[in-house]
Design a protein around this motif. Structure first.
Motif, PDB file in Angstrom:
ATOM      1  N   HIS A  66      72.870  -5.503  82.323  1.00 41.90           N
ATOM      2  CA  HIS A  66      71.610  -6.040  81.794  1.00 41.90           C
ATOM      3  C   HIS A  66      70.655  -4.899  81.470  1.00 41.90           C
ATOM      4  N   HIS A  68      68.072  -3.180  78.125  1.00 41.38           N
ATOM      5  CA  HIS A  68      67.403  -3.424  76.831  1.00 41.38           C
ATOM      6  C   HIS A  68      66.908  -2.111  76.257  1.00 41.38           C
ATOM      7  N   LYS A 157      72.959 -14.920  75.502  1.00 45.82           N
ATOM      8  CA  LYS A 157      71.781 -15.156  76.341  1.00 45.82           C
ATOM      9  C   LYS A 157      70.798 -16.069  75.616  1.00 45.82           C
ATOM     10  N   HIS A 246      68.396 -12.132  86.146  1.00 38.95           N
ATOM     11  CA  HIS A 246      67.235 -11.640  86.909  1.00 38.95           C
ATOM     12  C   HIS A 246      66.546 -12.709  87.771  1.00 38.95           C
ATOM     13  N   ASP A 322      68.012  -5.047  84.349  1.00 36.31           N
ATOM     14  CA  ASP A 322      67.058  -5.515  83.332  1.00 36.31           C
ATOM     15  C   ASP A 322      66.202  -4.341  82.844  1.00 36.31           C
TER      16      ASP A 322
HETATM   17 ZN   LIG Z   1      66.445  -8.938  80.121  1.00 35.66          ZN
END
Ligand SMILES: [Zn+2]
Length: 468
Positions: A66, A68, A157, A246, A322
């Motif tokens: 996870h 970004h 997602k 998360h 995340d």
């Molecule tokens: Zn995320």
């Protein structure tokens, strides 16, 4: 590339802890042998490199499912590029990431995916794969899902949060889950009731409650629990598995636990920030709290014990990061005077393996469970095992030699993520990465980065390996 032998370390996998020599040929692990046995001793003859791992752990490279990198959010971009973010990951002992390609509203999945391929191509220090964020569920994008699964994008997602941006309504979610049920893919859910949250945001701002701490107040734990419950029920109706991303609230964990007790294919991950940080950090004086704004939000400290318990019982089966960093200067500062304008996200891709090793030291989890939640289960959940996530004959030689006794102080001064603060500034940890191999190549050793951008290759993934 020739042979590498890692001698006499404690090899820790999800299954075993054994003192062994590890033989690497080219990019793969080819054998484990008993140290001092005649056979293993011959491996060093003619080897290009022999690494003495006495007193150290030899563990699989971390798998962070996870991240970004370069994500556009709230009028700005996550501050780590694929180049800087994957290099920081390598420094921290993570050798695989699965990042999120984004389908924007009005775009096809293909257009979104191609954008992410272009961002990452030739830039990464470690191997990488993609999940696909579906920002626009419609007849066309539902058909495209099947094609992408065939190409190794096996997880999608959806967001129950962020109306007007990434949000899908319940009908869209149900349809995507029905498609997933047919094509074998896994739906990953951002489970927060965004419609209700937006009402609470407007009411808070009207009352003049503009500080970062209100981010945690309006994103109520029960609105995470409600959305988690709804996501699980929609998945049941569709006959599809679901993976909650998360997870931070104990009430949401209770929903996942109840589903798993029914034998459902419901899974959840949490992140180090929910295990180590809390609303106390969000409430730091001045605008400091903005450094801790992410969604789902940090929770009151009493949630942490429940999350650790969930990790031990496997109701939480993965710890990802995340990773979505925004600098304090000029990025987090977009939200001065209005917490809803603070970009949501924290840095973490570099620090996950160390923070979870600290959890071993602190007695929250065992060493094997450390490897399981950080390497093995994420690889199996997203179709990368046994190439990734373990040390075994045939696995990619993504190997970390870890010094369990070294001390380090966490700081923005010394980390390698492209962000101007650390959530853990000044915190002391026991344990530190000594050497990192990515597909047989030494990329970190002796406090030096020895790899280069473009070392990392794109990973085509199989479907989830846990479905029953
Ligand atoms: Zn995320």
């Amino acid at each position: 590339m020739g042979r590498t032998v890692i001698r006499n370390g404690l090899v820790i996998t999800a299954a075993d802890e054994v003192t062994a020599d590890v033989l690497i040929d080219g990019e793969q692990v080819v054998a484990l042998g008993m140290p001092g046995s005649g056979l293993a001793d011959t491996w060093s003859d003619g080897a290009e490199r022999v690494i003495d791992a006495t007193g150290r752990y030899v563990v699989p490279g971390g798998v962070d499912v996870h991240t970004h990198m370069e994500l556009p959010f709230g009028g700005t971009f996550a501050s780590d590029t694929f180049e800087t973010g994957t290099r920081a990951a390598a420094w921290g002992g993570t050798t695989t990431i699965v990042d999120f390609a984004v389908q924007g509203v009005g775009q096809s999945l293909r257009e979104g995916l191609d954008n992410w391929f272009a961002k990452a191509e030739g830039e990464c220090a470690i191997d990488y794969g993609f999940h696909m964020i579906m920002g626009d569920v419609n007849d066309q994008s539902l058909k495209e899902m099947d094609v992408l699964v065939g190409e190794g994008i096996t997880s999608f997602k959806l967001f129950m949060a962020y109306p007007g941006v990434f949000y899908s309504d319940d009908g869209q979610i149900l349809r995507a889950m029905q498609s997933a049920s047919g094509n074998g893919s896994l739906i990953m859910m951002h489970a927060e009731n965004g419609i209700a949250i937006d009402v609470l945001i407007a009411q808070a701002l009207e009352r003049g409650q503009t500080d970062p701490k209100y981010h945690g107040v309006v994103r109520h734990a029960l609105l995470e629990a409600e959305a988690t419950h709804r996501a699980i029920q929609l998945a049941r109706v569709a006959g599809a598995p679901v993976y909650i991303v998360h997870l931070s609230a104990l009430e949401a964990l209770a929903e996942v636990t109840a589903a798993r007790d029914l034998g459902l294919n419901a899974f959840a991950e949490t992140c180090p920030q929910y295990l180590y940080l809390s609303t106390d950090d969000l409430a730091r004086p001045g605008f400091e709290g903005s450094k801790y704004v992410c969604s789902t939000p940090l929770r009151p400290v009493e949630h942490q014990a429940e999350l650790w318990k969930g990790l031990r019982t496997n109701d939480l089966s993965v710890v990802s990061t995340d990773h979505c960093p925004f600098c304090f200067k000029e990025q987090k500062e977009l939200g001065v005077g209005d917490f809803s304008k603070i970009p949501n996200g924290l840095p973490g891709v570099e620090t996950r393996m160390d923070l979870l090793h600290q959890a071993v030291i602190d007695g929250h989890i065992s060493r094997r469970r450390w490897i399981e939640i950080a390497c093995t289960t994420p690889a199996r959940m997203f179709g990368l095992y046994p190439r990734k996530g373990t040390i075994a004959p045939g696995a990619d030689a993504d190997v970390v030699i870890y010094d369990p006794a070294a001390e380090q102080v966490m700081s923005a001064e010394t980390h390698h993520m492209n962000v101007d603060y650390s959530c853990y500034e000044g915190r002391t940890l026991t344990g530190k990465v000594a050497t990192v191999l990515s597909r047989g190549k030494v990329v970190v050793d002796g406090g030096e980065y020895l790899g280069r951008k473009g070392d990392g290759k794109y990973l085509t993934r199989d479907t989830c390996q846990y479905l029953t």
